[in-house]
Structure formats: C-alpha cells, structure tokens
Design a protein around this motif. Structure first.
Motif, PDB file in Angstrom:
ATOM      1  N   LEU A   1       0.836  -1.206   0.000  1.00 37.12           N
ATOM      2  CA  LEU A   1       0.000   0.000   0.000  1.00 37.12           C
ATOM      3  C   LEU A   1       0.870   1.255   0.000  1.00 37.12           C
ATOM      4  O   LEU A   1       0.588   2.224  -0.726  1.00 37.12           O
ATOM      5  N   ILE A   2       1.932   1.259   0.802  1.00 39.32           N
ATOM      6  CA  ILE A   2       2.839   2.409   0.841  1.00 39.32           C
ATOM      7  C   ILE A   2       3.464   2.636  -0.535  1.00 39.32           C
ATOM      8  O   ILE A   2       3.532   3.770  -1.032  1.00 39.32           O
ATOM      9  N   CYS A   3       3.918   1.550  -1.179  1.00 40.18           N
ATOM     10  CA  CYS A   3       4.538   1.675  -2.507  1.00 40.18           C
ATOM     11  C   CYS A   3       3.541   2.180  -3.543  1.00 40.18           C
ATOM     12  O   CYS A   3       3.882   2.992  -4.414  1.00 40.18           O
ATOM     13  N   ALA A   4       2.301   1.703  -3.474  1.00 38.61           N
ATOM     14  CA  ALA A   4       1.293   2.099  -4.459  1.00 38.61           C
ATOM     15  C   ALA A   4       0.942   3.574  -4.346  1.00 38.61           C
ATOM     16  O   ALA A   4       0.581   4.213  -5.347  1.00 38.61           O
ATOM     17  N   LEU A   5       1.045   4.126  -3.145  1.00 37.85           N
ATOM     18  CA  LEU A   5       0.661   5.521  -2.927  1.00 37.85           C
ATOM     19  C   LEU A   5       1.848   6.458  -2.768  1.00 37.85           C
ATOM     20  O   LEU A   5       1.655   7.667  -2.604  1.00 37.85           O
ATOM     21  N   ALA A   6       3.070   5.939  -2.810  1.00 34.62           N
ATOM     22  CA  ALA A   6       4.267   6.716  -2.463  1.00 34.62           C
ATOM     23  C   ALA A   6       4.404   7.970  -3.325  1.00 34.62           C
ATOM     24  O   ALA A   6       4.434   7.891  -4.560  1.00 34.62           O
ATOM     25  N   PRO A   7       4.531   9.147  -2.696  1.00 37.42           N
ATOM     26  CA  PRO A   7       4.701  10.388  -3.461  1.00 37.42           C
ATOM     27  C   PRO A   7       6.163  10.677  -3.802  1.00 37.42           C
ATOM     28  O   PRO A   7       6.444  11.565  -4.609  1.00 37.42           O
ATOM     29  N   SER A   8       7.105   9.965  -3.156  1.00 37.12           N
ATOM     30  CA  SER A   8       8.523  10.238  -3.382  1.00 37.12           C
ATOM     31  C   SER A   8       9.306   8.933  -3.278  1.00 37.12           C
ATOM     32  O   SER A   8       8.807   7.920  -2.761  1.00 37.12           O
ATOM     33  N   TYR A   9      10.553   8.968  -3.754  1.00 41.15           N
ATOM     34  CA  TYR A   9      11.376   7.762  -3.760  1.00 41.15           C
ATOM     35  C   TYR A   9      11.721   7.289  -2.343  1.00 41.15           C
ATOM     36  O   TYR A   9      11.658   6.078  -2.071  1.00 41.15           O
ATOM     37  N   PRO A  10      12.076   8.158  -1.400  1.00 40.27           N
ATOM     38  CA  PRO A  10      12.333   7.678  -0.035  1.00 40.27           C
ATOM     39  C   PRO A  10      11.124   6.975   0.580  1.00 40.27           C
ATOM     40  O   PRO A  10      11.272   5.951   1.258  1.00 40.27           O
ATOM     41  N   VAL A  11       9.927   7.508   0.360  1.00 34.01           N
ATOM     42  CA  VAL A  11       8.729   6.847   0.882  1.00 34.01           C
ATOM     43  C   VAL A  11       8.535   5.501   0.195  1.00 34.01           C
ATOM     44  O   VAL A  11       8.179   4.497   0.835  1.00 34.01           O
ATOM     45  N   PHE A  12       8.784   5.470  -1.094  1.00 36.82           N
ATOM     46  CA  PHE A  12       8.675   4.210  -1.834  1.00 36.82           C
ATOM     47  C   PHE A  12       9.636   3.166  -1.278  1.00 36.82           C
ATOM     48  O   PHE A  12       9.258   1.998  -1.071  1.00 36.82           O
ATOM     49  N   LEU A  13      10.890   3.551  -1.014  1.00 38.60           N
ATOM     50  CA  LEU A  13      11.867   2.607  -0.465  1.00 38.60           C
ATOM     51  C   LEU A  13      11.458   2.147   0.933  1.00 38.60           C
ATOM     52  O   LEU A  13      11.716   1.000   1.316  1.00 38.60           O
ATOM     53  N   THR A  14      10.804   3.025   1.689  1.00 38.09           N
ATOM     54  CA  THR A  14      10.292   2.609   3.000  1.00 38.09           C
ATOM     55  C   THR A  14       9.263   1.501   2.836  1.00 38.09           C
ATOM     56  O   THR A  14       9.275   0.500   3.576  1.00 38.09           O
ATOM     57  N   GLY A  15       8.376   1.656   1.869  1.00 36.15           N
ATOM     58  CA  GLY A  15       7.403   0.607   1.597  1.00 36.15           C
ATOM     59  C   GLY A  15       8.064  -0.693   1.173  1.00 36.15           C
ATOM     60  O   GLY A  15       7.645  -1.784   1.592  1.00 36.15           O
ATOM     61  N   ARG A  16       9.108  -0.602   0.361  1.00 32.94           N
ATOM     62  CA  ARG A  16       9.827  -1.818  -0.052  1.00 32.94           C
ATOM     63  C   ARG A  16      10.494  -2.491   1.144  1.00 32.94           C
ATOM     64  O   ARG A  16      10.533  -3.731   1.227  1.00 32.94           O
ATOM     65  N   ALA A  17      11.034  -1.702   2.067  1.00 28.77           N
ATOM     66  CA  ALA A  17      11.645  -2.286   3.257  1.00 28.77           C
ATOM     67  C   ALA A  17      10.608  -3.017   4.099  1.00 28.77           C
ATOM     68  O   ALA A  17      10.860  -4.112   4.621  1.00 28.77           O
ATOM     69  N   VAL A  18       9.421  -2.422   4.237  1.00 25.91           N
ATOM     70  CA  VAL A  18       8.342  -3.086   4.983  1.00 25.91           C
ATOM     71  C   VAL A  18       7.945  -4.383   4.266  1.00 25.91           C
ATOM     72  O   VAL A  18       7.725  -5.419   4.900  1.00 25.91           O
ATOM     73  N   GLN A  19       7.864  -4.334   2.939  1.00 26.56           N
ATOM     74  CA  GLN A  19       7.583  -5.549   2.186  1.00 26.56           C
ATOM     75  C   GLN A  19       8.637  -6.620   2.451  1.00 26.56           C
ATOM     76  O   GLN A  19       8.331  -7.815   2.506  1.00 26.56           O
ATOM     77  N   GLY A  20       9.887  -6.212   2.593  1.00 28.10           N
ATOM     78  CA  GLY A  20      10.986  -7.159   2.737  1.00 28.10           C
ATOM     79  C   GLY A  20      10.886  -8.053   3.956  1.00 28.10           C
ATOM     80  O   GLY A  20      11.476  -9.148   3.980  1.00 28.10           O
ATOM     81  N   THR A  21      10.136  -7.627   4.975  1.00 28.31           N
ATOM     82  CA  THR A  21       9.988  -8.484   6.160  1.00 28.31           C
ATOM     83  C   THR A  21       9.255  -9.774   5.826  1.00 28.31           C
ATOM     84  O   THR A  21       9.349 -10.752   6.574  1.00 28.31           O
ATOM     85  N   CYS A  22       8.558  -9.817   4.684  1.00 24.07           N
ATOM     86  CA  CYS A  22       7.833 -11.033   4.328  1.00 24.07           C
ATOM     87  C   CYS A  22       8.767 -12.181   3.988  1.00 24.07           C
ATOM     88  O   CYS A  22       8.321 -13.328   3.875  1.00 24.07           O
ATOM     89  N   LEU A  23      10.072 -11.917   3.820  1.00 24.34           N
ATOM     90  CA  LEU A  23      10.998 -13.003   3.513  1.00 24.34           C
ATOM     91  C   LEU A  23      11.072 -14.033   4.634  1.00 24.34           C
ATOM     92  O   LEU A  23      11.548 -15.147   4.419  1.00 24.34           O
ATOM     93  N   VAL A  24      10.595 -13.669   5.834  1.00 26.94           N
ATOM     94  CA  VAL A  24      10.544 -14.653   6.913  1.00 26.94           C
ATOM     95  C   VAL A  24       9.488 -15.722   6.640  1.00 26.94           C
ATOM     96  O   VAL A  24       9.487 -16.781   7.280  1.00 26.94           O
ATOM     97  N   MET A  25       8.584 -15.474   5.678  1.00 29.25           N
ATOM     98  CA  MET A  25       7.547 -16.460   5.373  1.00 29.25           C
ATOM     99  C   MET A  25       8.137 -17.814   4.974  1.00 29.25           C
ATOM    100  O   MET A  25       7.617 -18.867   5.358  1.00 29.25           O
ATOM    101  N   ALA A  26       9.205 -17.798   4.176  1.00 29.22           N
ATOM    102  CA  ALA A  26       9.765 -19.058   3.682  1.00 29.22           C
ATOM    103  C   ALA A  26      10.273 -19.935   4.820  1.00 29.22           C
ATOM    104  O   ALA A  26       9.862 -21.102   4.933  1.00 29.22           O
ATOM    105  N   PRO A  27      11.174 -19.440   5.712  1.00 33.07           N
ATOM    106  CA  PRO A  27      11.599 -20.299   6.823  1.00 33.07           C
ATOM    107  C   PRO A  27      10.453 -20.688   7.751  1.00 33.07           C
ATOM    108  O   PRO A  27      10.415 -21.812   8.262  1.00 33.07           O
TER     109      PRO A  27
END
Length: 500
Positions: free
Chosen positions: A100-126
């Motif tokens: 949601l953050i990435c879809a609405l991001a008005p700037s690149y820093p906000v977009f990267l924040t959304g990507r970082a939040v998305q990155g926590t999903c990598l714990v799903m595999a283990p």
C-alpha cells in the motif's frame, strides 16, 4: 521410537495425496510473495526510474534483500517461539502494508520505506518450512518442502509476465495494487485452512528471545550483503567499503560473544559450528552464487545483438518468455527432489541440484551461439533450481531441532542472499572488464570472452559446492521430516537428566 508431544500432528496420517495438495495450496501460494516481490518488479524498473527521476533504482531490489537478511534469523526465531502460522500472518500483513505504501508513495524515499516493509515477508519461507515440519506427518514433509519450490519456479514465469503486462498497461503502481490484492485474497484462505504449529516454547521462555543477538546477526550479515552489492560502485579499497567490512565483522564478532554468554541464545552455536549445518550452508552459498550469477548474465547474453556473432538480439519480453521452459522444469523438479530426499536422502537431492547448476554455467560458458544450446542450459538450470531449495531445506530440517526449524531456515536464507549477491557482483565485475564499444546501442554490451570467463567462474563455484555436498556425511539417509533429529535431542536431554 519414543513419542514426542511437540512433534505430534493435528492432521491425520490417512489423508490422500490430493487432500495434502489442497491443504498446502494456500501456504504455497501465499509464500510466493517472497519471490513475487522481486520478479514482479523487474519489468517495471525503468518505469520506476522515470517516475522518481533517480539513477539509483537498484535500491528498489537491494533494500528488500537487506531487510530480509536482518529479518530472517530474528523473526525466524520469533516464529519458533510464538508459532509459525502466526508469524506468516504477521508477515502477510506487513507485506500488504508495504504494498500500500509503494502504491501511494509520493517520493522515492517513501517508496523505499514501503519496499523495506515488504521485505519483512521473507521470513515467510523459513516459517513455512517449519510449519510444514510441525503439522504434517513426517513421511509427507520431504515432498511438501519440494512443493514449496514448485511455486518458486512458477513465480519466475508468472512474475515478469504479470508485472510487465500491468506496468505497460496501467503504470508501475498497478503492480503494487496487484500485490496488495493478491495477499489480501490468500491470507484468509491460509488462516482458515492450516492449523498452528504445535511446537511452542513455554510462556516464560517467550520473554527471553534474544532480540539484541538477532539484531547483531542481521546487521552484520546485512552489512556484508551491502558491501558485496555496492563494493564495485564504492571502490573495493575505498573508505566506505573498508568501513562496511570492519563494521560488519565487529557486529558478527559481537553476535558470537553474546550467544556464547546468553542463557537463552538466539542460535545454539553448537548447531551452527557443527558439520551438518555448517556444510549445508556452505553448499547453499555456492549454489546461490551460481543461481544469482546466471540470472544476472543470461538475460544480457540473449539480448546481445546478433551483429556481434554470439548474441540473439532478443527483447526484454523475449528474454522473459525464453525462461518459461526453465521455470516449468524447476516447478516439476521440486516434488521430484522431495521424493528423492525421502527415498535416498536430501544430500543426493542437493548433489543433483549442484550438478545441474554446474552443467548450466559450463554450457553457457562454452556453448552460447545456437538456440538449442541455450535451451539445453535452461533445462539444466530448471532441474538444478528445482532441486536446490528442496535439498537445502530438507538438510536444514534434518539438522536442527523442531523448535529451531524457522531460525535454521532463516540462516539458510541469509546464505542464499549472500551467495546470490556475491554471484551478481563477481560476474558483474568480470564482465565490466570486457565492455564492447558500440555507439549504436543504448545499453552496455560485453564481449564473448567476458561471458565465457564470468560463467566459467560461476561453474567452478557450483562445482566446489558439489564437492562439499558429495563429501557431506549429513543427509545420506532417507529424509525423516526431522524425526531422527528430535529423537536424538530427546536422548541427549535424557542423558543429561541422568547425569549426577
């Protein structure tokens, strides 16, 4: 065989294979976001670069890997304590929020924040590997772990095609709206279908999760990943590179010292230092090096103009379609690799994977002037990729106790991330020494010698991993779904209890 109440499963052992497939479907589909958050993005990177007017668009991918390296061991340990299903649900919520953050991001820093939040999903595999071990009958576990790999193989096909179509038609934001809708639909299905893991720690021990140790490990591993990914741009002898290296090593040394002293360590270093997990992680690093390096070099090779005598002049979409046979074979080899692990041993599955990856890179290094040669390499890659993750995950399951499965698989994720990043960096550095001067092209081209040398290095690393897997004593017996490791741990605890 002694009974183990922690390993007892709420699912009956009399289910048919079809019922197990239906049971696993929401888990497999939901955990695919760990791959889709990268494969969906590849086609829209140029759109993102234009939209945010930045040349540092590579951070769109790097920030996810950095977050994952920090999150996987720490949140994997949390999953072992609070329950793997609960952690997967938390991770799905974080992924939805990040989308949601990435879809609405008005700037690149906000977009990267959304990507970082998305990155926590990598714990799903283990966490998924641990949940499979905990709730399925032991005889089903090796094949079920292979089924997870099936989805990863399919995401390599579906992700680029879906991301490309959405980005071209509706713009890059549509990709993140799709990701949000995807997880929103699948999460309730997963929540209703699978039970929670019965392997749980006592309530008083839940308060003793070594968060500081997890942060030290994650930050140290993340620093190494950042160093590997950015070292070429910074300069390998620059102050930034040397600072990152020194800081990462200090953090990792601090982690080891803390774990040796902590009453409830994040990771039992005896497991990490023991041959079973140590050699498994080393072989995983080698295979991931070949996978990452090939994924980096092969698209550029097939898109090289035919005028140079060795390229095929494919478009971006053509290169993606070219990977379809590889993805299909990888999806098929996941369950087959699980069957091999159950019947012969997971070491043999990993050996088959590393042999396939060695053959892939060696074929591309020596034979890359005809379509049939590239198809042959793609088939080798599909077989190697499909067997790789199921072989490594089964070896980890056999190496660690049930209440350490997710954190053990998290360490596997760290090894994979570091291996892939190192493969991309090394092959990229080699290719950079063989740039072809062609002013008619709008992108950098590399000489045939560079591809041969770079892919030859990847083949040597994959072969070294094959030698490690061949020499391993761990995993030579048919996979048990972790039952033997549990029984051994119980016997050890019993022996300690009888010691005066």
């Amino acid at each position: 065989m002694p009974s183990d109440p922690a390993r007892s499963t709420p699912l009956p052992d009399e289910r048919s294979p079809a019922s197990y497939a239906l049971l696993l479907a929401p888990l497999i589909l939901l955990t695919e976001v760990t791959a889709l958050e990268l494969t969906l993005i590849y086609p829209v990177l140029p759109l993102l670069s234009d939209a945010f007017d930045t040349a540092s668009i590579g951070w769109t991918l790097t920030v996810v890997s950095l977050t994952g390296v920090v999150a996987q061991p720490l949140l994997g340990r949390v999953a072992d304590v609070i329950g793997k299903k609960r952690m997967i649900l938390y991770a799905a919520g974080a992924f939805a929020t990040g989308s949601l953050i990435c879809a609405l991001a008005p700037s690149y820093p906000v977009f990267l924040t959304g990507r970082a939040v998305q990155g926590t999903c990598l714990v799903m595999a283990p966490a998924a590997y641990g949940l499979i071990r905990d709730v399925l009958p032991a005889r089903v576990v090796p094949v079920a772990l292979g089924a997870v790999t099936t989805g990863i193989g399919l995401s390599a096909i579906v992700g680029p095609l879906t991301g490309g179509a959405l980005g071209q038609t509706f713009g890059y934001r549509a990709v993140f709206w799709f990701a949000l809708g995807y997880v929103a639909v699948l999460t309730p299905w997963f929540a209703r279908t699978l039970p929670e893991s019965p392997v749980r720690r006592p309530r008083e021990e839940r308060r003793g999760i070594d968060v500081r140790g997890g942060l030290l490990l994650g930050a140290g591993a993340g620093g190494l990943l950042l160093l590997v990914g950015q070292g070429a741009a910074w300069g390998w002898t620059s102050v930034a590179t040397l600072t990152a290296l020194g800081s990462s090593l200090l953090l990792l040394v601090g982690f080891v010292r803390r774990e040796l002293r902590a009453p409830a360590p994040l990771i039992d270093l005896r497991l990490l230092a023991g041959p079973a997990l140590r050699w498994t992680l080393l072989a995983a690093f080698s295979g991931a090096f070949a996978i990452g390096g090939t994924a980096f070099a092969m698209p550029m090779l097939v898109q090289t103009p035919t005028s140079l005598g060795y390229g095929f002049g494919m478009s971006v979409l053509g290169a993606a379609v070219f990977l379809v046979p590889q993805g299909l074979l990888g999806a098929a080899c996941g369950p087959l690799g699980g069957l091999l692990a159950r019947r012969r041993g997971p070491r043999y599955t990993l050996m088959a994977a590393l042999a396939g990856l060695t053959a892939t890179t060696l074929t591309l290094a020596l034979l890359h002037t005809a379509v049939w040669q590239l198809l042959l390499a793609a088939l080798f890659m599909g077989a190697g990729f499909g067997c790789f993750f199921v072989g490594v995950s089964n070896l980890v399951v056999e190496a660690v106790p049930a209440d350490r499965t997710a954190v053990g698989a998290g360490l596997m994720g760290v090894a994979n991330n570091l291996g892939q990043a190192t493969g991309v960096t090394v092959l990229g550095a080699v290719l950079a020494r063989y740039v072809v001067d062609d002013s008619d092209e709008d992108h950098v081209l590399y000489a045939e010698t560079g591809y041969a040398l770079a892919l030859g290095i990847a083949s040597a690393v994959a072969f070294a991993g094959l030698l490690v897997a061949t020499a391993m004593r761990h995993g030579r017996e048919p996979a048990t779904g972790g039952v033997l490791r549990i029984v051994g741990a119980e016997a050890e605890r019993g022996a300690k209890g009888r010691t005066p």
